[in-house]
Design an enzyme around this catalytic site. Structure first.
Site, PDB file in Angstrom:
ATOM      1  N   ILE A  16       9.431   1.480  14.064  1.00 32.88           N
ATOM      2  CA  ILE A  16       8.321   2.166  14.738  1.00 32.88           C
ATOM      3  C   ILE A  16       8.054   1.613  16.143  1.00 32.88           C
ATOM      4  CG2 ILE A  16       7.196   2.951  12.612  1.00 32.88           C
ATOM      5  CD1 ILE A  16       5.072   0.694  13.102  1.00 32.88           C
ATOM      6  N   THR A  74       2.226  -7.876   8.656  1.00 30.74           N
ATOM      7  CA  THR A  74       1.015  -8.313   7.950  1.00 30.74           C
ATOM      8  C   THR A  74       0.960  -9.813   7.652  1.00 30.74           C
ATOM      9  OG1 THR A  74       2.076  -7.751   5.852  1.00 30.74           O
ATOM     10  CG2 THR A  74       0.681  -6.059   6.835  1.00 30.74           C
ATOM     11  N   ALA A  98       3.300  -2.163   9.077  1.00 27.53           N
ATOM     12  CA  ALA A  98       2.586  -3.155   9.890  1.00 27.53           C
ATOM     13  C   ALA A  98       3.278  -4.495   9.733  1.00 27.53           C
ATOM     14  CB  ALA A  98       1.137  -3.269   9.420  1.00 27.53           C
ATOM     15  N   TYR A 107      -3.142 -11.376  14.770  1.00 21.82           N
ATOM     16  CA  TYR A 107      -3.029 -10.227  13.857  1.00 21.82           C
ATOM     17  C   TYR A 107      -4.169  -9.238  14.106  1.00 21.82           C
ATOM     18  CZ  TYR A 107      -3.355  -7.560   9.470  1.00 21.82           C
ATOM     19  OH  TYR A 107      -3.467  -6.558   8.536  1.00 21.82           O
ATOM     20  N   LEU A 151       0.832  -1.206   0.000  1.00 25.37           N
ATOM     21  CA  LEU A 151       0.000   0.000   0.000  1.00 25.37           C
ATOM     22  C   LEU A 151       0.869   1.260   0.000  1.00 25.37           C
ATOM     23  CD1 LEU A 151      -2.774   1.368   0.230  1.00 25.37           C
ATOM     24  CD2 LEU A 151      -2.688   1.001   2.705  1.00 25.37           C
ATOM     25  N   LYS A 176      -3.848  -5.447  15.603  1.00 23.25           N
ATOM     26  CA  LYS A 176      -4.281  -4.274  14.809  1.00 23.25           C
ATOM     27  C   LYS A 176      -5.320  -3.476  15.596  1.00 23.25           C
ATOM     28  CE  LYS A 176      -3.365  -3.194  11.150  1.00 23.25           C
ATOM     29  NZ  LYS A 176      -2.314  -2.263  10.680  1.00 23.25           N
ATOM     30  N   TRP A 215      -8.694  -7.240   1.972  1.00 18.97           N
ATOM     31  CA  TRP A 215      -8.420  -8.019   0.759  1.00 18.97           C
ATOM     32  C   TRP A 215      -7.615  -7.199  -0.254  1.00 18.97           C
ATOM     33  CZ3 TRP A 215     -12.789 -11.877  -0.987  1.00 18.97           C
ATOM     34  CH2 TRP A 215     -13.261 -12.576   0.119  1.00 18.97           C
TER      35      TRP A 215
END
Ligand SMILES: NC(=O)c1ccc[n+]([C@@H]2O[C@H](COP(=O)([O-])OP(=O)(O)OC[C@H]3O[C@@H](n4cnc5c(N)ncnc54)[C@H](OP(=O)(O)O)[C@@H]3O)[C@@H](O)[C@H]2O)c1
Length: 289
Positions: free
Chosen positions: A37, A63, A61, A126, A12, A130, A151
């Site tokens: 981070i 993931t 993240a 996960y 992303l 989150k 997705w």
């Protein structure tokens, strides 16, 4: 605008950086080679030249959903403590934070689409990590935008479309889970929307964001089989017949009414998947020439 992007080399993050750059924004990109981070000191040091930024976008993240079941501490560190450190840094410098979360914060038992105020009840480490990240941002810094997405696919990551394309080529038969619902969402579509949105952000808070329309992994696979013009036979399968380390919600449908009311929506999933595959094909052809 001067914009900080964390996770800038991820699926992303890469698309967000290129979309922002195309629009003339001044991007300050970070990944694991330039920031951790999870570590407050690393955050302060790496971001020290960016205290005059207009926005911080966090795409960083952990993931690997199934690996999170083994790597609890890493998952909570990157997905929980990381966003908290960033939110604190943003508050100290009065910089709004934009963060991404997931439909995996829900257990998937609801009959209809999930709205932002629905109770979270994650089935996996996960999802839990989150959710912890969302809560940390909400309690640390009011100037936040959190987008729960789902997705995802894009040209800079590994995802269902790629995996399926390989399987369709190499197998005569395939079984695909038919009782999990969601909406395939192109990272480039999110990137375009975020580029528009940061110029005039909606009210701070939590939003659900996904392509229009919904499907199951099975129907998605059948759609891709037609696009790829493959002959492999695909059969529907129950989640229970394909056990994985992390449980996934059966109903991951996110209601996008709140984002739509704020003036933001993404294209239909079938249109975007078709456009993505077309783009990948034309790039492959150009390379082969
Ligand atoms: N992929 C999906 O289907 C999906 C679905 C729902 C929600 N989401 C959410 O969408 C967001 C983007 O996901 P994605 O698929 O684009 O992720 P991704 O491709 O796995 O990229 C993750 C990025 O995070 C960076 N990162 C990891 N640990 C870090 C750390 N400790 N410090 C700094 N950076 C770190 C990685 O850096 P390196 O490049 O250096 O490794 C990478 O750039 C995430 O919040 C994810 O939870 C994704």
């Amino acid at each position: 605008m001067k914009i900080i992007i964390l996770g800038a080399t991820g699926m992303l993050g890469s698309d967000i950086v290129s979309s922002l750059k195309k629009s003339g924004h001044d991007c300050h990109s970070f990944n694991t080679s330039t920031i951790n981070i999870c570590d407050k000191i690393s955050v302060h040091t790496a971001l020290s030249t960016c205290t005059d930024a207009d926005f911080l976008i966090n795409c960083a993240a952990y993931t690997q959903v199934d690996l999170c079941e083994k790597e609890h501490s890493l998952a909570f560190s990157v997905n929980g403590t990381g966003p908290k450190n960033l939110a604190i840094w943003c508050r100290e410098h009065m910089i709004p934070i934009l963060h991404f979360s997931t439909d995996y914060v829900f257990d998937g038992e609801k009959k209809g689409p999930y709205v932002e105020t629905d109770l979270c009840s994650p089935l996996s480490i996960y999802g839990t990590s989150k959710w912890q990240g969302e809560q940390a941002i909400q309690s640390e810094w009011s100037q936040h935008l959190i987008f729960r997405v789902q997705w995802l696919y894009g040209q800079h990551g590994t995802h269902f479309i790629q995996t399926l394309q390989t399987l369709l080529k190499n197998r005569d038969t395939l079984c695909i889970v038919a009782d999990q619902k969601g909406s395939p969402t192109w990272t480039a579509d999110i990137a375009t929307l975020i580029t528009t949105l940061i110029a005039s952000p909606p009210s701070w808070g939590l939003y659900h964001l996904r392509s229009q329309g919904e499907t199951t992994w099975y129907d998605y696979a059948c759609f891709l089989k037609d696009i790829f013009d493959e002959t492999c036979t695909i059969s529907p399968q129950k989640t229970e017949e394909y056990p994985r380390p992390a449980k996934r919600p059966k109903n991951g449908i996110l209601s996008t009414d709140k984002a739509t009311r704020a003036g933001y929506s993404l294209p239909k999933w079938k249109d975007s998947v078709s456009a993505y595959v077309k783009m990948i094909y034309s790039r492959q052809k150009q390379k082969d020439r």
